[in-house]
Design a protein around this motif. Structure first.
Motif, short mmCIF file in Angstrom:
data_model
loop_
_atom_site.label_atom_id
_atom_site.label_comp_id
_atom_site.label_asym_id
_atom_site.label_seq_id
_atom_site.Cartn_x
_atom_site.Cartn_y
_atom_site.Cartn_z
N ASP A 133 22.59 -12.13 -14.93
CA ASP A 133 23.08 -12.05 -13.56
C ASP A 133 24.53 -12.51 -13.53
O ASP A 133 24.96 -13.27 -14.40
CB ASP A 133 22.23 -12.93 -12.63
CG ASP A 133 22.25 -12.44 -11.18
OD1 ASP A 133 21.19 -12.01 -10.70
OD2 ASP A 133 23.32 -12.49 -10.55
N SER A 134 25.26 -12.06 -12.52
CA SER A 134 26.62 -12.57 -12.31
C SER A 134 26.60 -13.82 -11.45
O SER A 134 27.58 -14.55 -11.38
CB SER A 134 27.50 -11.50 -11.65
OG SER A 134 26.99 -11.18 -10.36
N TRP A 135 25.45 -14.05 -10.76
CA TRP A 135 25.25 -15.21 -9.90
C TRP A 135 26.41 -15.41 -8.93
O TRP A 135 27.05 -16.46 -8.89
CB TRP A 135 25.01 -16.47 -10.74
CG TRP A 135 23.69 -16.45 -11.43
CD1 TRP A 135 22.46 -16.39 -10.84
CD2 TRP A 135 23.43 -16.46 -12.84
NE1 TRP A 135 21.47 -16.37 -11.78
CE2 TRP A 135 22.03 -16.41 -13.02
CE3 TRP A 135 24.25 -16.50 -13.97
CZ2 TRP A 135 21.43 -16.41 -14.28
CZ3 TRP A 135 23.65 -16.50 -15.22
CH2 TRP A 135 22.27 -16.46 -15.38
N SER A 136 26.66 -14.38 -8.12
CA SER A 136 27.72 -14.48 -7.12
C SER A 136 27.34 -15.52 -6.06
O SER A 136 26.17 -15.76 -5.78
CB SER A 136 27.94 -13.12 -6.44
OG SER A 136 26.76 -12.70 -5.77
N ARG A 163 24.83 -15.18 -18.22
CA ARG A 163 25.72 -14.51 -17.28
C ARG A 163 26.09 -13.14 -17.84
O ARG A 163 26.44 -13.03 -19.03
CB ARG A 163 26.97 -15.35 -17.03
CG ARG A 163 27.88 -14.79 -15.94
CD ARG A 163 29.03 -15.76 -15.65
NE ARG A 163 28.55 -17.04 -15.16
CZ ARG A 163 28.25 -17.30 -13.89
NH1 ARG A 163 28.38 -16.34 -12.98
NH2 ARG A 163 27.83 -18.49 -13.53
N ASN A 165 27.04 -8.63 -16.76
CA ASN A 165 27.51 -7.62 -15.83
C ASN A 165 26.69 -6.35 -16.05
O ASN A 165 26.69 -5.80 -17.16
CB ASN A 165 29.00 -7.34 -16.06
CG ASN A 165 29.59 -6.43 -15.00
OD1 ASN A 165 28.88 -5.71 -14.30
ND2 ASN A 165 30.91 -6.45 -14.88
#
Length: 270
Positions: A133-136, A163, A165
């Motif tokens: 996940d990018s964990w925005s 992390r 993309n």
């Protein structure tokens, strides 16, 4: 394969885990601040500056934001495990449709709080699960949250969270025996949904299985029937498009109320 392995009766979150919600707290903060801003503007235009037209317009926008706040509060309740339980129902559906033999490695693209990845690990005790996940910041999730949840559920030794993309996965071709993604790709603006699926299929081994569940709007996904047929021509097996708006939510109207009116699932075997 056991009933549990097909996503049967399995309750997560009983050990103090925090899986959050798809309607996250930062969204409420943003909408609430916008509502407060328009309310303040309405007061200024009406009580101080004597601009009734702009004041009335500000009231309309403030009311719209308040209505939106009420709507997303209801949606949050439906997704909550203590409310409507829709997040869990969706995850159960994804697992049931993954025709996995339970041995090997699974990749979840867009793992969020780790709820689906952890469910996969529990359902298939011999599998290793990787979640990326990018964990925005907007979803208030993190790798630490995923790792803590996996630890509490007792599967930390078989779950890895990194992390990454979805546009370009940092894995070699044919790295995993199964790949899943759930309501993730529509959150990646400026990218074709079919290209994102193709990138995920790149890292799936020959003979591996996949499930991609998303709100597949034509503006992003184009003609998914044709895409499914193109996969069959390339040799993919058991490729099927499933209307999950009906299968999960009961009706397209109900799914639309939960902002998932174009929900569909693409599944099959490479």
């Amino acid at each position: 394969m056991s009933d549990t392995g097909r996503g049967g009766n399995l309750k997560l979150g009983t050990h103090g885990e925090n899986y959050g919600s798809w309607m996250s707290t930062p969204v409420f903060v943003i909408v609430g601040l916008i509502a407060a801003l328009f309310s303040a503007m309405a007061y200024c235009f009406l009580a101080i500056l004597d601009f009734p037209f702009l004041g009335g317009l500000s009231i309309v926008f403030a009311a719209a934001m308040l209505a939106l706040l009420i709507w997303i509060s209801w949606i949050r309740r439906q997704y909550s495990s203590t409310g409507g339980g829709m997040m869990e129902k969706v995850h159960e559906t994804v697992v049931r449709n993954l025709d996995f033999d339970g041995v090997g490695s699974i990749l979840e693209v867009g793992c969020g709080s780790g709820a689906l990845a952890i469910r996969l690990a529990i359902c298939w005790p011999e599998a290793r699960v990787t979640g990326i996940d990018s964990w925005s910041a907007v979803y208030n999730y993190s790798r630490e949250m995923c790792e803590q949840n996996a630890q509490l559920e007792g599967v930390a030794d078989r779950c890895v969270f990194v992390r990454g993309n979805a546009v370009k996965l940092d894995f070699p071709d044919e790295s995993f025996d199964a790949v899943v993604s759930n309501y993730v790709f529509h959150n990646i603006p400026g990218h074709d949904g079919q290209d994102l699926i193709s990138e995920s299929l790149r890292v799936l081994r020959k003979g591996g299985v996949f499930v991609f569940n998303d709100t597949m709007k034509k503006s992003m996904y184009k003609d998914m029937e044709e895409f499914a047929e193109s996969l069959r021509r390339k040799g993919f097996k058991d490729v099927e498009l499933v209307d999950t708006a009906l299968g999960i939510f009961g009706s397209r109207r109900r799914a639309a109320q939960l902002m998932l009116g174009d929900s569909r699932m693409l599944k099959g075997r490479k």
